[in-house]
Design a protein around this motif. Structure first.
Motif, PDB file in Angstrom:
ATOM      1  N   ARG A 144       0.829  -1.210   0.000  1.00 10.94           N
ATOM      2  CA  ARG A 144       0.000   0.000   0.000  1.00 10.94           C
ATOM      3  C   ARG A 144       0.863   1.258   0.000  1.00 10.94           C
ATOM      4  NH1 ARG A 144      -4.623   2.016  -1.810  1.00 10.94           N
ATOM      5  NH2 ARG A 144      -5.281   3.820  -0.555  1.00 10.94           N
ATOM      6  N   LYS A 145       1.934   1.256   0.797  1.00  6.91           N
ATOM      7  CA  LYS A 145       2.829   2.417   0.830  1.00  6.91           C
ATOM      8  C   LYS A 145       3.513   2.623  -0.514  1.00  6.91           C
ATOM      9  CE  LYS A 145       3.867   2.359   5.783  1.00  6.91           C
ATOM     10  NZ  LYS A 145       4.931   2.207   6.819  1.00  6.91           N
ATOM     11  N   ILE A 146       3.976   1.530  -1.112  1.00 12.23           N
ATOM     12  CA  ILE A 146       4.629   1.638  -2.421  1.00 12.23           C
ATOM     13  C   ILE A 146       3.655   2.156  -3.470  1.00 12.23           C
ATOM     14  CG2 ILE A 146       5.715   0.298  -4.261  1.00 12.23           C
ATOM     15  CD1 ILE A 146       6.830  -1.557  -2.084  1.00 12.23           C
ATOM     16  N   HIS A 147       2.428   1.688  -3.392  1.00 17.41           N
ATOM     17  CA  HIS A 147       1.408   2.140  -4.344  1.00 17.41           C
ATOM     18  C   HIS A 147       1.117   3.629  -4.167  1.00 17.41           C
ATOM     19  CE1 HIS A 147      -2.169   2.015  -6.871  1.00 17.41           C
ATOM     20  NE2 HIS A 147      -2.842   2.620  -5.890  1.00 17.41           N
ATOM     21  N   GLU A 148       1.037   4.081  -2.911  1.00 23.38           N
ATOM     22  CA  GLU A 148       0.763   5.496  -2.670  1.00 23.38           C
ATOM     23  C   GLU A 148       1.919   6.377  -3.138  1.00 23.38           C
ATOM     24  OE1 GLU A 148      -0.044   5.754   1.452  1.00 23.38           O
ATOM     25  OE2 GLU A 148      -2.115   5.004   1.281  1.00 23.38           O
ATOM     26  N   LEU A 149       3.171   5.909  -2.945  1.00 21.05           N
ATOM     27  CA  LEU A 149       4.318   6.702  -3.383  1.00 21.05           C
ATOM     28  C   LEU A 149       4.430   6.759  -4.901  1.00 21.05           C
ATOM     29  CD1 LEU A 149       6.998   5.509  -0.790  1.00 21.05           C
ATOM     30  CD2 LEU A 149       5.818   7.718  -0.852  1.00 21.05           C
ATOM     31  N   SER A 150       4.092   5.660  -5.546  1.00 22.83           N
ATOM     32  CA  SER A 150       4.209   5.623  -7.007  1.00 22.83           C
ATOM     33  C   SER A 150       3.015   6.258  -7.712  1.00 22.83           C
ATOM     34  CB  SER A 150       4.385   4.178  -7.478  1.00 22.83           C
ATOM     35  OG  SER A 150       3.272   3.392  -7.079  1.00 22.83           O
ATOM     36  N   ASN A 151       1.928   6.467  -7.011  1.00 23.07           N
ATOM     37  CA  ASN A 151       0.728   7.058  -7.613  1.00 23.07           C
ATOM     38  C   ASN A 151       0.263   8.237  -6.756  1.00 23.07           C
ATOM     39  OD1 ASN A 151      -0.134   4.926  -9.846  1.00 23.07           O
ATOM     40  ND2 ASN A 151       0.440   3.766  -8.009  1.00 23.07           N
ATOM     41  N   GLN A 152       1.106   9.236  -6.676  1.00 26.42           N
ATOM     42  CA  GLN A 152       0.763  10.397  -5.870  1.00 26.42           C
ATOM     43  C   GLN A 152      -0.295  11.245  -6.573  1.00 26.42           C
ATOM     44  OE1 GLN A 152       4.288  12.567  -4.899  1.00 26.42           O
ATOM     45  NE2 GLN A 152       5.119  10.931  -3.586  1.00 26.42           N
ATOM     46  N   LEU A 153      -1.191  11.807  -5.781  1.00 29.50           N
ATOM     47  CA  LEU A 153      -2.253  12.646  -6.328  1.00 29.50           C
ATOM     48  C   LEU A 153      -1.708  14.026  -6.687  1.00 29.50           C
ATOM     49  CD1 LEU A 153      -5.127  11.762  -3.813  1.00 29.50           C
ATOM     50  CD2 LEU A 153      -4.845  10.929  -6.154  1.00 29.50           C
ATOM     51  N   GLU A 154      -2.253  14.588  -7.744  1.00 31.41           N
ATOM     52  CA  GLU A 154      -1.869  15.946  -8.128  1.00 31.41           C
ATOM     53  C   GLU A 154      -2.454  16.943  -7.133  1.00 31.41           C
ATOM     54  OE1 GLU A 154      -3.186  16.589 -12.053  1.00 31.41           O
ATOM     55  OE2 GLU A 154      -1.855  15.067 -12.947  1.00 31.41           O
ATOM     56  N   PRO A 155      -1.751  18.045  -6.876  1.00 30.06           N
ATOM     57  CA  PRO A 155      -2.264  19.028  -5.902  1.00 30.06           C
ATOM     58  C   PRO A 155      -3.591  19.626  -6.363  1.00 30.06           C
ATOM     59  CG  PRO A 155      -0.363  19.881  -7.097  1.00 30.06           C
ATOM     60  CD  PRO A 155      -0.452  18.435  -7.436  1.00 30.06           C
ATOM     61  N   ASP A 156      -4.494  19.748  -5.430  1.00 33.69           N
ATOM     62  CA  ASP A 156      -5.831  20.269  -5.721  1.00 33.69           C
ATOM     63  C   ASP A 156      -5.803  21.797  -5.608  1.00 33.69           C
ATOM     64  OD1 ASP A 156      -8.470  20.668  -6.157  1.00 33.69           O
ATOM     65  OD2 ASP A 156      -9.183  19.580  -4.379  1.00 33.69           O
ATOM     66  N   GLU A 157      -6.254  22.484  -6.648  1.00 31.13           N
ATOM     67  CA  GLU A 157      -6.238  23.943  -6.646  1.00 31.13           C
ATOM     68  C   GLU A 157      -7.230  24.526  -5.650  1.00 31.13           C
ATOM     69  OE1 GLU A 157      -7.043  25.091 -10.592  1.00 31.13           O
ATOM     70  OE2 GLU A 157      -5.135  24.345 -11.420  1.00 31.13           O
ATOM     71  N   LEU A 158      -8.294  23.817  -5.382  1.00 37.21           N
ATOM     72  CA  LEU A 158      -9.336  24.328  -4.491  1.00 37.21           C
ATOM     73  C   LEU A 158      -9.196  23.831  -3.055  1.00 37.21           C
ATOM     74  CD1 LEU A 158     -12.378  23.825  -6.888  1.00 37.21           C
ATOM     75  CD2 LEU A 158     -10.999  25.892  -6.561  1.00 37.21           C
ATOM     76  N   ALA A 159      -8.078  23.166  -2.736  1.00 37.97           N
ATOM     77  CA  ALA A 159      -7.935  22.578  -1.409  1.00 37.97           C
ATOM     78  C   ALA A 159      -7.868  23.637  -0.319  1.00 37.97           C
ATOM     79  CB  ALA A 159      -6.688  21.693  -1.369  1.00 37.97           C
ATOM     80  N   ASP A 160      -7.212  24.798  -0.602  1.00 37.02           N
ATOM     81  CA  ASP A 160      -7.033  25.834   0.421  1.00 37.02           C
ATOM     82  C   ASP A 160      -7.991  27.011   0.235  1.00 37.02           C
ATOM     83  OD1 ASP A 160      -4.982  24.315   1.440  1.00 37.02           O
ATOM     84  OD2 ASP A 160      -3.454  25.305   0.188  1.00 37.02           O
ATOM     85  N   MET A 161      -9.060  26.792  -0.498  1.00 32.88           N
ATOM     86  CA  MET A 161      -9.972  27.899  -0.783  1.00 32.88           C
ATOM     87  C   MET A 161     -10.657  28.383   0.488  1.00 32.88           C
ATOM     88  SD  MET A 161     -13.151  28.024  -3.444  1.00 32.88           S
ATOM     89  CE  MET A 161     -14.067  26.817  -2.508  1.00 32.88           C
ATOM     90  N   TRP A 162     -11.047  27.546   1.364  1.00 24.86           N
ATOM     91  CA  TRP A 162     -11.794  27.935   2.557  1.00 24.86           C
ATOM     92  C   TRP A 162     -10.877  28.354   3.698  1.00 24.86           C
ATOM     93  CZ3 TRP A 162     -16.600  28.617   1.342  1.00 24.86           C
ATOM     94  CH2 TRP A 162     -17.179  27.832   0.334  1.00 24.86           C
ATOM     95  N   ASN A 163      -9.567  28.207   3.506  1.00 29.18           N
ATOM     96  CA  ASN A 163      -8.641  28.607   4.557  1.00 29.18           C
ATOM     97  C   ASN A 163      -8.296  30.092   4.473  1.00 29.18           C
ATOM     98  OD1 ASN A 163      -8.545  25.988   5.494  1.00 29.18           O
ATOM     99  ND2 ASN A 163      -6.789  25.437   4.192  1.00 29.18           N
ATOM    100  N   GLU A 164      -8.614  30.728   3.382  1.00 29.24           N
ATOM    101  CA  GLU A 164      -8.282  32.143   3.228  1.00 29.24           C
ATOM    102  C   GLU A 164      -9.300  33.033   3.927  1.00 29.24           C
ATOM    103  OE1 GLU A 164      -8.023  32.813  -0.908  1.00 29.24           O
ATOM    104  OE2 GLU A 164      -6.208  31.590  -1.178  1.00 29.24           O
TER     105      GLU A 164
END
Length: 244
Positions: A224-244
């Motif tokens: 599972r760790k190897i799979h997560e490292l080899s298939n990392q998710l792209e950064p989400d542009e809207l992830a920090d929208m509500w933190n501003e």
């Protein structure tokens, strides 16, 4: 196994045998001192495994069993009951006549479990049955009371077996034969059970099985760790929208 002592009025019980190296010689001497011709020796190992030796002393032969599926009379609480000290009828399944080692076991059990006639501690009648049967290369023991329904002083016709019923009394146990020796507790091996698996091997297999489950969990986490490292998710542009 005090239930066995209660079922055999002609037996003479003794304390524990301390000697392990010369166990056979000690038991033969003890049997001779007690003026007996047969011996039932229960041997407990690791407080888990119970073994039973049946031996004709002092010349043999002898048999070593592993005792399984033990159910005492106190545990079962069956409705059957018979008088203490009465003589048993021994019955054996037809499988005992098929092979030589079963025939030898039948003869040994007959001589040990059959109560001598006119013994001072026995009663001169039969009111229960010892049943020995072979299932999956194991010897199964059952004890039944012979029950005959009658009223008052009414006499029962001889041979009226259709009126007789069997009610189980107990105990129950299963004997897995390991080896048959030519002498008493020692000697040449006359028969060795090819299907016997020692309790230590069974417990070791269970441990390996449990260890295998744990190893599978560890490997699954690593994958599972190897799979997560080899298939990392792209950064989400809207992830920090509500933190501003």
């Amino acid at each position: 196994m005090m239930d066995i002592v209660a079922l055999l009025p002609h037996c003479k019980k003794d304390n524990k045998i301390e000697s392990k190296e010369n166990k056979g010689a000690t038991l033969n001497e003890l049997v001779e001192l007690r003026n007996c011709s047969g011996c039932l020796f229960f041997e407990c190992r690791k407080q888990k495994d119970l073994y039973l030796w049946m031996a004709k002393c002092p010349s043999g032969p002898s048999v070593k069993f592993l005792v399984n599926a033990v159910h005492t009379m106190e545990e079962l609480k069956l409705t059957g009951n018979h008088l203490k000290g009465s003589r048993p009828i021994l019955t054996f399944s037809s499988d005992f006549d098929l092979q030589p080692h079963w025939q030898l076991l039948k003869e040994i059990m007959t001589q040990i479990f059959c109560t001598p006639k006119d013994h001072r501690k026995t009663k001169p009648f039969f009111d229960h049955v010892f049943v020995f049967s072979i299932v999956d290369n194991h010897v199964w023991f059952r004890n039944y009371q012979i029950s005959v329904p009658h009223q008052g002083t009414e006499k029962i016709d001889r041979g009226g077996l259709d009126k007789m019923t069997l009610i189980e009394v107990g105990p129950r146990f299963c004997l897995n034969p390991i080896k048959i020796f030519s002498s008493s507790f020692t000697g040449q091996t006359l028969y060795e059970n090819p299907f016997y698996v020692s309790p230590n091997q069974v417990r070791a297999a269970e441990k390996r099985k449990k260890a295998g489950k744990y190893a599978k969990k560890i490997k699954a986490k690593q994958r599972r760790k190897i799979h997560e490292l080899s298939n990392q998710l792209e950064p989400d542009e809207l992830a920090d929208m509500w933190n501003e």
